[in-house]
Design an enzyme around this catalytic site. Sequence first.
Site, PDB file in Angstrom:
ATOM      1  CG  ASP A  70       6.462  20.911  -2.094  1.00 41.99           C
ATOM      2  OD1 ASP A  70       6.434  19.699  -1.791  1.00 41.99           O
ATOM      3  OD2 ASP A  70       7.006  21.337  -3.124  1.00 41.99           O
ATOM      4  CG  ASN A  97      -4.270  11.743  -0.207  1.00 43.05           C
ATOM      5  OD1 ASN A  97      -4.688  10.755  -0.819  1.00 43.05           O
ATOM      6  ND2 ASN A  97      -4.399  12.982  -0.693  1.00 43.05           N
ATOM      7  CE1 TYR A 165       1.428   7.521  -7.737  1.00 39.65           C
ATOM      8  CE2 TYR A 165       1.042   5.283  -8.505  1.00 39.65           C
ATOM      9  CZ  TYR A 165       0.614   6.403  -7.823  1.00 39.65           C
ATOM     10  OH  TYR A 165      -0.625   6.408  -7.211  1.00 39.65           O
ATOM     11  CE  LYS A 169       1.520   6.610  -4.338  1.00 37.88           C
ATOM     12  NZ  LYS A 169       0.943   7.392  -3.240  1.00 37.88           N
TER      13      LYS A 169
HETATM   14  P1  NAP Z   1      -5.064  14.222  -7.173  1.00 43.99           P
HETATM   15  O1  NAP Z   1      -6.490  14.491  -7.442  1.00 43.99           O
HETATM   16  O2  NAP Z   1      -4.040  14.710  -8.126  1.00 43.99           O
HETATM   17  O3  NAP Z   1      -4.753  14.774  -5.696  1.00 43.99           O
HETATM   18  C1  NAP Z   1      -3.443  14.916  -5.238  1.00 43.99           C
HETATM   19  C2  NAP Z   1      -3.469  15.827  -4.018  1.00 43.99           C
HETATM   20  O4  NAP Z   1      -2.132  15.958  -3.529  1.00 43.99           O
HETATM   21  C3  NAP Z   1      -3.940  17.242  -4.347  1.00 43.99           C
HETATM   22  O5  NAP Z   1      -4.607  17.755  -3.218  1.00 43.99           O
HETATM   23  C4  NAP Z   1      -2.639  17.978  -4.581  1.00 43.99           C
HETATM   24  O6  NAP Z   1      -2.815  19.385  -4.404  1.00 43.99           O
HETATM   25  C5  NAP Z   1      -1.767  17.339  -3.490  1.00 43.99           C
HETATM   26  N1  NAP Z   1      -0.333  17.429  -3.728  1.00 43.99           N
HETATM   27  C6  NAP Z   1       0.385  17.041  -4.814  1.00 43.99           C
HETATM   28  N2  NAP Z   1       1.682  17.293  -4.641  1.00 43.99           N
HETATM   29  C7  NAP Z   1       1.800  17.857  -3.410  1.00 43.99           C
HETATM   30  C8  NAP Z   1       2.888  18.337  -2.640  1.00 43.99           C
HETATM   31  N3  NAP Z   1       4.140  18.305  -3.120  1.00 43.99           N
HETATM   32  N4  NAP Z   1       2.651  18.847  -1.416  1.00 43.99           N
HETATM   33  C9  NAP Z   1       1.387  18.904  -0.919  1.00 43.99           C
HETATM   34  N5  NAP Z   1       0.315  18.452  -1.596  1.00 43.99           N
HETATM   35  C10 NAP Z   1       0.523  17.941  -2.820  1.00 43.99           C
HETATM   36  O7  NAP Z   1      -4.791  12.649  -7.054  1.00 43.99           O
HETATM   37  P2  NAP Z   1      -5.505  11.463  -6.231  1.00 43.99           P
HETATM   38  O8  NAP Z   1      -5.787  10.389  -7.202  1.00 43.99           O
HETATM   39  O9  NAP Z   1      -6.581  11.975  -5.359  1.00 43.99           O
HETATM   40  O10 NAP Z   1      -4.268  10.960  -5.355  1.00 43.99           O
HETATM   41  C11 NAP Z   1      -4.240  11.011  -3.948  1.00 43.99           C
HETATM   42  C12 NAP Z   1      -3.330   9.892  -3.457  1.00 43.99           C
HETATM   43  O11 NAP Z   1      -3.910   8.640  -3.786  1.00 43.99           O
HETATM   44  C13 NAP Z   1      -1.943   9.889  -4.105  1.00 43.99           C
HETATM   45  O12 NAP Z   1      -0.964   9.542  -3.153  1.00 43.99           O
HETATM   46  C14 NAP Z   1      -2.060   8.806  -5.146  1.00 43.99           C
HETATM   47  O13 NAP Z   1      -0.821   8.234  -5.471  1.00 43.99           O
HETATM   48  C15 NAP Z   1      -2.971   7.832  -4.431  1.00 43.99           C
HETATM   49  N6  NAP Z   1      -3.631   6.876  -5.317  1.00 43.99           N
HETATM   50  C16 NAP Z   1      -4.588   7.290  -6.173  1.00 43.99           C
HETATM   51  C17 NAP Z   1      -5.219   6.351  -6.987  1.00 43.99           C
HETATM   52  C18 NAP Z   1      -6.310   6.720  -7.936  1.00 43.99           C
HETATM   53  O14 NAP Z   1      -6.759   5.845  -8.705  1.00 43.99           O
HETATM   54  N7  NAP Z   1      -6.815   7.930  -7.949  1.00 43.99           N
HETATM   55  C19 NAP Z   1      -4.837   5.014  -6.914  1.00 43.99           C
HETATM   56  C20 NAP Z   1      -3.842   4.639  -6.022  1.00 43.99           C
HETATM   57  C21 NAP Z   1      -3.255   5.581  -5.209  1.00 43.99           C
HETATM   58  P3  NAP Z   1      -1.807  20.439  -5.142  1.00 43.99           P
HETATM   59  O15 NAP Z   1      -1.624  19.946  -6.546  1.00 43.99           O
HETATM   60  O16 NAP Z   1      -2.476  21.752  -5.015  1.00 43.99           O
HETATM   61  O17 NAP Z   1      -0.546  20.368  -4.338  1.00 43.99           O
END
Ligand code: NAP
Length: 258
Positions: A70, A97, A165, A169
């Site tokens: 975490d 990430n 959020y 960010k």
């Molecule tokens: P996602 O599919 O929910 O992936 C999030 C990842 O972070 C998972 O591997 C999750 O695994 C891990 N995670 C969450 N909380 C954690 C913690 N406390 N410690 C360690 N790992 C943790 O979401 P995603 O869209 O790929 O997001 C990845 C990043 O991109 C994020 O920072 C998000 O804000 C950013 N982002 C995404 C988008 C988009 O459109 N998808 C746009 C802008 C920015 P576990 O749940 O098993 O911990």
Amino acid sequence: MARDVKELFDLTGRVGVITGGSRGLGKEMAEGLAEAGASLMLCARREEWLTPTLEEFRGRGFKVEGMLCDVSKPEQVQAVVAKTVETYGRLDILVNNAGVSWGARPEEMPLDRWEQVLGVNLTGAFLFAQAAGREMLKRGYGRIINVSSVSGLQSSADGPHYVGYAASKAGLFGLTRELAATWGRSGIRVNAIAPGFFHSRLADAVIEHAEASIKARSPIPRVGEAGELKGVALFLASDASNYITGQTIVVDGGRTIV
Ligand code: NAP
């Protein structure tokens, strides 16, 4: 003579940690760095996504280890960095990430949810940068990539609302600048990526709400597709971007320029 472009993007012999590398954007960026030759440590809280990703990557011949962690817990962050150095002997690249969100109007946002979102997205990135940075400083080489969001640049006035959020960010831009300025002379470059909308477990509900406006307003009128982030991560992680630090690359189909 300047180095060949394939050499500039080559990560052979480099070691990277990707937080939240088990699925979504983190998994894609991990894949990109591994395809370029890096050895990796992936971390996430839950085994149910981490284990299959490790198996898939090993099946493709990538050198990859994983640890449950975490990112908001300093001792767990330190354990991942220590294990990475113990396993591979070095740590060159960190991709901050891991991220979570909570949707609520500001006046209704529960304090514990605010603290959780800030704790993972911003404090977690700081803790990992600090622990990895200490290793990088020893060797005078490091590349840190903070995964921010267009939500750090633009409000969500039309909803869905995610005040914690957005604040976390936006905070990552300040963290990126401060680390880049402080560590630049020690061989560590720190940059940010601000993705727009990409399908993922985190983003799908928001995309459902926003897709019509993304299509109507963006110069590239669609949601981001698989494969459209890993090249950016590789660029910032590799020697191809050696004169760039403290910057943000926005990957959003141009939505934030209109
Ligand atoms: P996602 O599919 O929910 O992936 C999030 C990842 O972070 C998972 O591997 C999750 O695994 C891990 N995670 C969450 N909380 C954690 C913690 N406390 N410690 C360690 N790992 C943790 O979401 P995603 O869209 O790929 O997001 C990845 C990043 O991109 C994020 O920072 C998000 O804000 C950013 N982002 C995404 C988008 C988009 O459109 N998808 C746009 C802008 C920015 P576990 O749940 O098993 O911990």
